[in-house]
Design a protein around this motif. Structure first.
Motif, short mmCIF file in Angstrom:
data_model
loop_
_atom_site.label_atom_id
_atom_site.label_comp_id
_atom_site.label_asym_id
_atom_site.label_seq_id
_atom_site.Cartn_x
_atom_site.Cartn_y
_atom_site.Cartn_z
N TYR A 1 -7.14 -1.63 -0.35
CA TYR A 1 -7.58 -1.91 -1.70
C TYR A 1 -7.22 -0.72 -2.60
N LEU A 2 -7.08 -0.99 -3.88
CA LEU A 2 -6.99 0.07 -4.87
C LEU A 2 -8.38 0.41 -5.37
N LEU A 3 -8.75 1.69 -5.28
CA LEU A 3 -10.06 2.14 -5.74
C LEU A 3 -9.90 2.86 -7.07
N PHE A 4 -10.75 2.51 -8.03
CA PHE A 4 -10.74 3.11 -9.35
C PHE A 4 -12.13 3.67 -9.67
N VAL A 5 -12.17 4.83 -10.29
CA VAL A 5 -13.39 5.31 -10.94
C VAL A 5 -13.29 4.91 -12.41
N VAL A 6 -14.32 4.26 -12.92
CA VAL A 6 -14.31 3.79 -14.31
C VAL A 6 -15.43 4.51 -15.06
N HIS A 7 -15.05 5.20 -16.14
CA HIS A 7 -16.00 5.95 -16.96
C HIS A 7 -15.94 5.44 -18.38
N ALA A 8 -17.07 4.97 -18.89
CA ALA A 8 -17.13 4.47 -20.27
C ALA A 8 -16.05 3.42 -20.52
N ASP A 9 -15.81 2.57 -19.52
CA ASP A 9 -14.87 1.45 -19.59
C ASP A 9 -13.40 1.89 -19.49
N ILE A 10 -13.15 3.16 -19.19
CA ILE A 10 -11.79 3.68 -19.05
C ILE A 10 -11.57 4.03 -17.57
N SER B 1 -9.67 5.41 -14.02
CA SER B 1 -8.72 6.37 -13.47
C SER B 1 -7.49 5.62 -12.98
N SER B 2 -6.49 6.34 -12.52
CA SER B 2 -5.44 5.71 -11.73
C SER B 2 -6.04 5.32 -10.38
N GLY B 3 -5.44 4.34 -9.73
CA GLY B 3 -5.98 3.85 -8.48
C GLY B 3 -5.56 4.70 -7.29
N ILE B 4 -6.43 4.76 -6.30
CA ILE B 4 -6.17 5.43 -5.03
C ILE B 4 -6.28 4.39 -3.92
N TRP B 5 -5.31 4.37 -3.01
CA TRP B 5 -5.37 3.41 -1.91
C TRP B 5 -6.43 3.82 -0.90
N SER C 1 0.80 -1.22 0.00
CA SER C 1 0.00 0.00 0.00
C SER C 1 0.83 1.27 0.00
N ASN C 2 2.17 1.16 -0.01
CA ASN C 2 3.02 2.34 -0.17
C ASN C 2 3.59 2.43 -1.58
#
Length: 555
Positions: free
Chosen positions: A532-541, A543-547, A58-59
């Motif tokens: 966990y890595l959290l992603f926002v997904v827009h139209a199947d694309i 974002s970069s992940g945020i812990w 996570s680092n």
């Protein structure tokens, strides 16, 4: 030659080369097609060791290690440190490293110290982000090693000798809802145990593992283990699968054998994945198993015969009591391939060979073209062939998801020890990154950038994600997904899981900036506590992940 003939010849040459060269638009289309089939970039020509095992912490650092019984690596331990081990099979004194800590952001690495041998071991990450790594070979088979996501030169492995009840070599780990780790199977171990271990109890016998043992070749090592939303475990070995209530040590359900009757576990080494769990609809739990090798394949390699690997994949819906395997065919046969869940829910199938099995010198015909599998498409339209890598990655290769959506690829050691010369597949010490198509410039206008999110998520509690887009929100959907990074070795990504969090439609906060409200996971069985890595997904694309760290309200 007169002037007119010279001019005529010059024009002929010019016309010839004009016909041979693509136009600027054709070159642009060709480059675009390559990007839309993924891209490869070399990150490190050598990290000094082979990436047999990998875990993202996570680092944003990746723990990588191979084995202390390979002989001297190509990376020295710092400060004149050396390892003294009278049981070492090659060298009792070794001043080289067999583990590194790779920094994703800076693309740098540093050596870590291992005293005991973690070869062919297993691992899982505790809720506080500490990697717990269990077992191995030789003097390491009962050792538990831990590495916290710390920084600084003093950050290193801590080793706890004789902590495991049984010797664990080729076993599988999984984090549980109560933050314990279950350790399942291993060579000649038809049982499981827990870490931390339960006081006064021995390992728990699991007859399923002895029943699926395939002679001396076993074919049930590194069993595929997944935590199910009802709290039980799915365990697949050889050709068969069960649902285990580990709390009562009871098999609550036997599943149909995978069609074809051919084994999928080490050394026939296929791979498996728990397909994404979606909290926005009735929970459907589905497992996918791909590749492997025929039952006779391992024994025949000793005679120089390399059978074709398996090209079939099977999917089974566990949440249905009438679940049956539904089979599909990959574009190429594969043994020793890795399956990585990508942030948009696609599955990357990468590494491996088309002939032979796992084991020393047992494979031929590397498969360098990754596949992307799209689970929600119609059955005959799910596989896409990606751009080929210039490097073969066969036995002891690994692949893990990185924070920014790239996939880190390393390893491949098909010969005993570090072997670089006069062999077909030299030991590979490099690291590469595979860029899935969603990272192509053509999709930049769809890619979200997360501006703000709470870094602690509470089960069932609402939270908001603020993100921006280069252009106004398209008609495509927005979702929030979390991925548990895996401990990956020998073609199996332990603890890997994706959950699509329950959410509502994104609302406009300001120009091209939006707020999406979602809810923490419903239960610890759907997503055990931890990072966990959290992603926002827009139209199947994506974002970069945020812990983010998922916790209970009362922690």
């Amino acid at each position: 030659m007169d002037k007119d003939n010279i001019i005529f010849l010059f024009l002929l040459v010019l016309i010839f080369f004009t016909l041979q060269l693509p136009s600027a638009s054709e070159m642009l289309i060709s480059g675009s097609r390559r990007r839309l089939q993924g891209e490869w970039r070399l990150l490190q020509k050598s990290i000094g060791i082979s990436a047999v095992h990998m875990q993202l912490l996570s680092n944003n650092k990746v723990v990588i290690f191979d084995t202390t019984d390979f002989g001297h690596s190509n990376l020295s331990l710092p400060g004149g440190r050396c390892r003294y081990d009278p049981s070492d099979l090659v060298s009792r004194e070794d001043c080289s490293a067999h583990s590194v800590l790779y920094d994703i952001g800076s693309n740098t690495f540093r050596a870590l110290m291992l005293q005991t041998d973690p070869w062919c071991s297993s691992g899982a990450v505790l809720p506080d982000g500490t990697l717990v790594q269990t077992g191995g070979f030789n003097d390491g088979d009962r050792v538990v090693r831990t590495l916290a996501p710390c920084t600084g030169e003093n950050c290193d492995w801590v080793e706890h000798n004789r902590t495991l009840i049984q010797r664990r070599w080729y076993s599988t780990n999984h984090i549980l809802p109560d933050a314990r780790i279950i350790v399942v199977g291993g060579r000649r171990q038809h049982n499981y145990e827990f870490y931390p271990k339960i006081s006064g109890l021995s390992a728990f016998r699991l007859k399923f593992l002895s029943d699926t043992r395939d002679g001396d070749h076993e074919n049930n090592l590194y069993p595929f283990v997944f935590l199910l939303p009802d709290g039980n475990l799915f365990i697949f070995a050889n050709t068969r699968a069960i649902i285990l209530d580990y709390k009562r040590n009871k098999v609550v359900r036997k599943l149909p054998s995978i069609p074809g009757g051919e084994p999928r576990n080490y050394p026939s080494t296929g791979s498996a994945v728990l397909l994404p769990l979606d909290e926005n609809r009735p929970m459907e739990v589905e497992i996918m198993v791909c590749g492997g090798a025929p039952r006779r394949a391992f024994g025949l390699t000793a005679h120089g015969v390399y059978m074709n690997a398996l090209s079939s994949c099977g999917r089974i819906i566990i949440s249905s009591h009438r679940g049956r395997w539904k089979m599909e065919t990959m574009p190429t046969p594969r043994v020793m391939s890795d399956m990585v869940i990508l942030p948009n829910g696609d599955i990357l199938i990468i590494n491996g060979a088309a002939m032979g099995t796992a084991g020393w010198e047992n494979a031929r015909q590397p498969v360098t073209t990754p596949l992307i599998y799209r689970p929600n498409r119609k059955q005959n339209n799910r596989f896409s062939v990606m751009e080929a890598s210039p490097r073969p990655r066969v036995y002891h290769s690994t692949a893990i998801l990185m924070t920014d959506g790239r996939v880190l690829i390393g390893g491949s050691s098909t010969y005993k020890y570090y072997n670089f010369n006069d062999v077909e597949f030299p030991t590979d010490l490099s690291l590469e990154a595979f860029y899935p198509p969603y990272l192509a410039p053509e999709y930049e206008h769809l890619k979200p950038t997360i501006l703000f999110i709470d870094e602690i998520l509470i089960y069932k509690n609402p939270f908001s994600v603020t993100f921006t887009l280069p252009r106004p929100l398209s008609t495509g959907t927005v979702s929030v997904k979390i991925i548990a990074p895996s401990f990956t070795t020998h073609s199996f990504s332990m603890n890997q899981r994706m959950v699509v969090l329950k959410g509502v439609a994104a609302v406009t906060a300001s120009s091209n900036t939006y707020t999406f409200t979602a809810y923490g996971p419903s239960t610890t069985e759907i997503a055990p506590p931890g990072y966990y890595l959290l992603f926002v997904v827009h139209a199947d694309i994506p974002s970069s992940g945020i812990w983010v760290q998922i916790q209970d309200l009362y922690v």
